[in-house]
Design a protein around this motif. Structure first.
Motif, PDB file in Angstrom:
ATOM      1  N   LYS A   1     -59.307   4.111 -31.825  1.00  0.00           N
ATOM      2  CA  LYS A   1     -57.864   4.086 -31.653  1.00  0.00           C
ATOM      3  C   LYS A   1     -57.160   4.283 -32.987  1.00  0.00           C
ATOM      4  CE  LYS A   1     -56.025   0.003 -30.889  1.00  0.00           C
ATOM      5  NZ  LYS A   1     -55.204  -0.343 -32.081  1.00  0.00           N
ATOM      6  N   ASP A   2     -55.849   4.467 -32.901  1.00  0.00           N
ATOM      7  CA  ASP A   2     -55.049   4.341 -34.117  1.00  0.00           C
ATOM      8  C   ASP A   2     -54.049   3.216 -33.879  1.00  0.00           C
ATOM      9  OD1 ASP A   2     -52.965   5.382 -32.636  1.00  0.00           O
ATOM     10  OD2 ASP A   2     -52.956   7.321 -33.632  1.00  0.00           O
ATOM     11  N   ASP A   3     -52.989   3.146 -34.637  1.00  0.00           N
ATOM     12  CA  ASP A   3     -52.044   2.041 -34.499  1.00  0.00           C
ATOM     13  C   ASP A   3     -51.315   2.070 -33.158  1.00  0.00           C
ATOM     14  OD1 ASP A   3     -52.160   1.084 -37.420  1.00  0.00           O
ATOM     15  OD2 ASP A   3     -51.739   3.214 -37.588  1.00  0.00           O
ATOM     16  N   THR A   4     -51.259   3.224 -32.536  1.00  0.00           N
ATOM     17  CA  THR A   4     -50.451   3.381 -31.330  1.00  0.00           C
ATOM     18  C   THR A   4     -51.292   3.614 -30.080  1.00  0.00           C
ATOM     19  OG1 THR A   4     -48.780   4.423 -32.720  1.00  0.00           O
ATOM     20  CG2 THR A   4     -48.494   4.628 -30.338  1.00  0.00           C
ATOM     21  N   PHE A   5     -52.262   4.515 -30.163  1.00  0.00           N
ATOM     22  CA  PHE A   5     -52.988   4.956 -28.982  1.00  0.00           C
ATOM     23  C   PHE A   5     -54.470   4.616 -29.067  1.00  0.00           C
ATOM     24  CE2 PHE A   5     -49.510   8.052 -29.494  1.00  0.00           C
ATOM     25  CZ  PHE A   5     -48.851   7.853 -28.299  1.00  0.00           C
ATOM     26  N   ALA A   6     -55.057   4.368 -27.904  1.00  0.00           N
ATOM     27  CA  ALA A   6     -56.511   4.274 -27.815  1.00  0.00           C
ATOM     28  C   ALA A   6     -57.020   5.636 -27.349  1.00  0.00           C
ATOM     29  CB  ALA A   6     -56.919   3.195 -26.835  1.00  0.00           C
ATOM     30  N   PHE A   7     -57.886   6.247 -28.138  1.00  0.00           N
ATOM     31  CA  PHE A   7     -58.430   7.550 -27.776  1.00  0.00           C
ATOM     32  C   PHE A   7     -59.629   7.413 -26.843  1.00  0.00           C
ATOM     33  CE2 PHE A   7     -56.830   8.219 -32.208  1.00  0.00           C
ATOM     34  CZ  PHE A   7     -55.696   8.896 -31.835  1.00  0.00           C
ATOM     35  N   LEU A   8     -60.348   6.342 -27.039  1.00  0.00           N
ATOM     36  CA  LEU A   8     -61.568   6.150 -26.262  1.00  0.00           C
ATOM     37  C   LEU A   8     -61.781   4.657 -26.083  1.00  0.00           C
ATOM     38  CD1 LEU A   8     -63.952   7.936 -25.171  1.00  0.00           C
ATOM     39  CD2 LEU A   8     -65.203   7.210 -27.206  1.00  0.00           C
TER      40      LEU A   8
ATOM     41  N   VAL B   1     -55.327  11.959 -35.357  1.00  0.00           N
ATOM     42  CA  VAL B   1     -54.597  10.814 -35.897  1.00  0.00           C
ATOM     43  C   VAL B   1     -53.497  11.358 -36.785  1.00  0.00           C
ATOM     44  CG1 VAL B   1     -54.753   8.690 -37.231  1.00  0.00           C
ATOM     45  CG2 VAL B   1     -56.687   9.431 -35.848  1.00  0.00           C
ATOM     46  N   GLU B   2     -52.255  11.003 -36.463  1.00  0.00           N
ATOM     47  CA  GLU B   2     -51.115  11.531 -37.197  1.00  0.00           C
ATOM     48  C   GLU B   2     -50.937  10.808 -38.530  1.00  0.00           C
ATOM     49  OE1 GLU B   2     -49.615  14.170 -36.210  1.00  0.00           O
ATOM     50  OE2 GLU B   2     -50.685  14.261 -34.314  1.00  0.00           O
ATOM     51  N   ALA B   3     -50.130  11.436 -39.372  1.00  0.00           N
ATOM     52  CA  ALA B   3     -49.854  10.895 -40.697  1.00  0.00           C
ATOM     53  C   ALA B   3     -49.295   9.483 -40.613  1.00  0.00           C
ATOM     54  CB  ALA B   3     -48.877  11.795 -41.434  1.00  0.00           C
ATOM     55  N   THR B   4     -49.661   8.660 -41.522  1.00  0.00           N
ATOM     56  CA  THR B   4     -49.304   7.254 -41.723  1.00  0.00           C
ATOM     57  C   THR B   4     -50.019   6.306 -40.745  1.00  0.00           C
ATOM     58  OG1 THR B   4     -47.366   7.078 -40.283  1.00  0.00           O
ATOM     59  CG2 THR B   4     -46.997   7.944 -42.505  1.00  0.00           C
ATOM     60  N   LYS B   5     -50.742   6.854 -39.766  1.00  0.00           N
ATOM     61  CA  LYS B   5     -51.503   6.005 -38.843  1.00  0.00           C
ATOM     62  C   LYS B   5     -52.903   5.748 -39.409  1.00  0.00           C
ATOM     63  CE  LYS B   5     -48.310   6.404 -35.552  1.00  0.00           C
ATOM     64  NZ  LYS B   5     -47.439   5.293 -35.142  1.00  0.00           N
ATOM     65  N   THR B   6     -53.522   4.704 -38.899  1.00  0.00           N
ATOM     66  CA  THR B   6     -54.860   4.346 -39.348  1.00  0.00           C
ATOM     67  C   THR B   6     -55.849   4.496 -38.200  1.00  0.00           C
ATOM     68  OG1 THR B   6     -53.980   2.769 -40.943  1.00  0.00           O
ATOM     69  CG2 THR B   6     -56.295   2.517 -40.348  1.00  0.00           C
ATOM     70  N   LEU B   7     -56.915   5.241 -38.440  1.00  0.00           N
ATOM     71  CA  LEU B   7     -57.977   5.354 -37.445  1.00  0.00           C
ATOM     72  C   LEU B   7     -58.811   4.079 -37.480  1.00  0.00           C
ATOM     73  CD1 LEU B   7     -59.631   7.085 -35.402  1.00  0.00           C
ATOM     74  CD2 LEU B   7     -61.068   7.716 -37.348  1.00  0.00           C
ATOM     75  N   LYS B   8     -58.990   3.480 -36.313  1.00  0.00           N
ATOM     76  CA  LYS B   8     -59.733   2.222 -36.227  1.00  0.00           C
ATOM     77  C   LYS B   8     -60.869   2.361 -35.216  1.00  0.00           C
ATOM     78  CE  LYS B   8     -55.455  -0.437 -36.879  1.00  0.00           C
ATOM     79  NZ  LYS B   8     -55.718  -1.206 -38.082  1.00  0.00           N
ATOM     80  N   VAL B   9     -61.958   1.693 -35.482  1.00  0.00           N
ATOM     81  CA  VAL B   9     -63.053   1.571 -34.517  1.00  0.00           C
ATOM     82  C   VAL B   9     -63.263   0.090 -34.269  1.00  0.00           C
ATOM     83  CG1 VAL B   9     -65.494   1.984 -34.069  1.00  0.00           C
ATOM     84  CG2 VAL B   9     -64.153   3.706 -35.279  1.00  0.00           C
ATOM     85  N   GLN B  10     -63.299  -0.299 -32.995  1.00  0.00           N
ATOM     86  CA  GLN B  10     -63.502  -1.700 -32.642  1.00  0.00           C
ATOM     87  C   GLN B  10     -64.788  -1.834 -31.832  1.00  0.00           C
ATOM     88  OE1 GLN B  10     -59.862  -2.489 -30.509  1.00  0.00           O
ATOM     89  NE2 GLN B  10     -58.784  -3.155 -32.360  1.00  0.00           N
ATOM     90  N   LEU B  11     -65.596  -2.792 -32.205  1.00  0.00           N
ATOM     91  CA  LEU B  11     -66.861  -3.060 -31.524  1.00  0.00           C
ATOM     92  C   LEU B  11     -66.825  -4.484 -30.988  1.00  0.00           C
ATOM     93  CD1 LEU B  11     -69.106  -1.544 -34.309  1.00  0.00           C
ATOM     94  CD2 LEU B  11     -68.730  -0.527 -32.071  1.00  0.00           C
ATOM     95  N   TYR B  12     -66.921  -4.629 -29.665  1.00  0.00           N
ATOM     96  CA  TYR B  12     -66.753  -5.938 -29.034  1.00  0.00           C
ATOM     97  C   TYR B  12     -68.102  -6.585 -28.749  1.00  0.00           C
ATOM     98  CZ  TYR B  12     -61.766  -5.139 -28.268  1.00  0.00           C
ATOM     99  OH  TYR B  12     -60.429  -4.935 -28.452  1.00  0.00           O
TER     100      TYR B  12
END
Lengths: 131, 34
Positions: free
Chosen positions: A73-80, A100-111
């Motif tokens: 995901k990024d700050d706004t949307f979950a891609f997967l 991922v658009e400018a100023t956003k952060t790509l994040k990976v979350q593992l639960y």
């Protein structure tokens, strides 16, 4: 196999994709422990103004079964947002592009919903390009 | 943060609802030369 990967990871390949934008190609890798009943969050990259990131490929490996959910995901949307019993290597479809658009952060979350900590290894490829 | 999720538990669906804590993980970014 990627540099610094633990013994229990499996080999991965990075297929070439014509859809991939030209730009600065990079890979991101880490080995970490996800504590019991928690989710590990990886801030892969914050995108500079005037640039865009495309994630082309990701793989997750777990020493033993335990990580059950993965989000990209990024700050706004979950891609997967997928559920697995990740006991072996899981390849995320490389054909899909997660912009991922400018100023956003790509994040990976593992639960990790279990009561014991789990070791994980993750690798992903990306391209940071000018818009 | 309390989370309810349907997970794949060794091939069987299982509903979990529990308190989840975030754990920040850092890694290494390495640029690839063409």
């Amino acid at each position: 196999m990627a540099v610094d990967s633990p013994d229990w990871t499996r080999p991965v390949w990075m297929p070439e994709s014509e859809a991939l934008a030209s730009g600065t190609k990079f890979y991101y890798s880490t080995t970490a422990e996800v504590p019991a009943t928690s989710y590990g969050e990886i801030d892969v990259a914050t995108i500079a103004a005037g640039r865009r990131l495309e994630l082309s490929f990701a793989a997750v490996s777990c020493e033993v079964s335990g990580i059950q959910r993965l989000r990209i995901k990024d700050d706004t949307f979950a891609f997967l947002d997928v559920w697995y019993d990740i006991s072996k290597l899981v390849n995320i479809p490389y054909q899909m592009i997660y912009p991922v658009e400018a100023t956003k952060t790509l994040k990976v979350q593992l639960y990790n919903y279990d009561a014991v900590a789990r070791d994980v290894y993750i690798i992903l490829n990306g391209v940071e390009s000018y818009i | 943060m309390k989370i309810t999720a349907l997970i794949n538990d060794k091939g069987k669906p299982r509903v979990v609802e529990q308190e989840m804590h975030v754990h920040k993980i850092t890694g290494k970014r390495q640029e690839v030369d063409e």
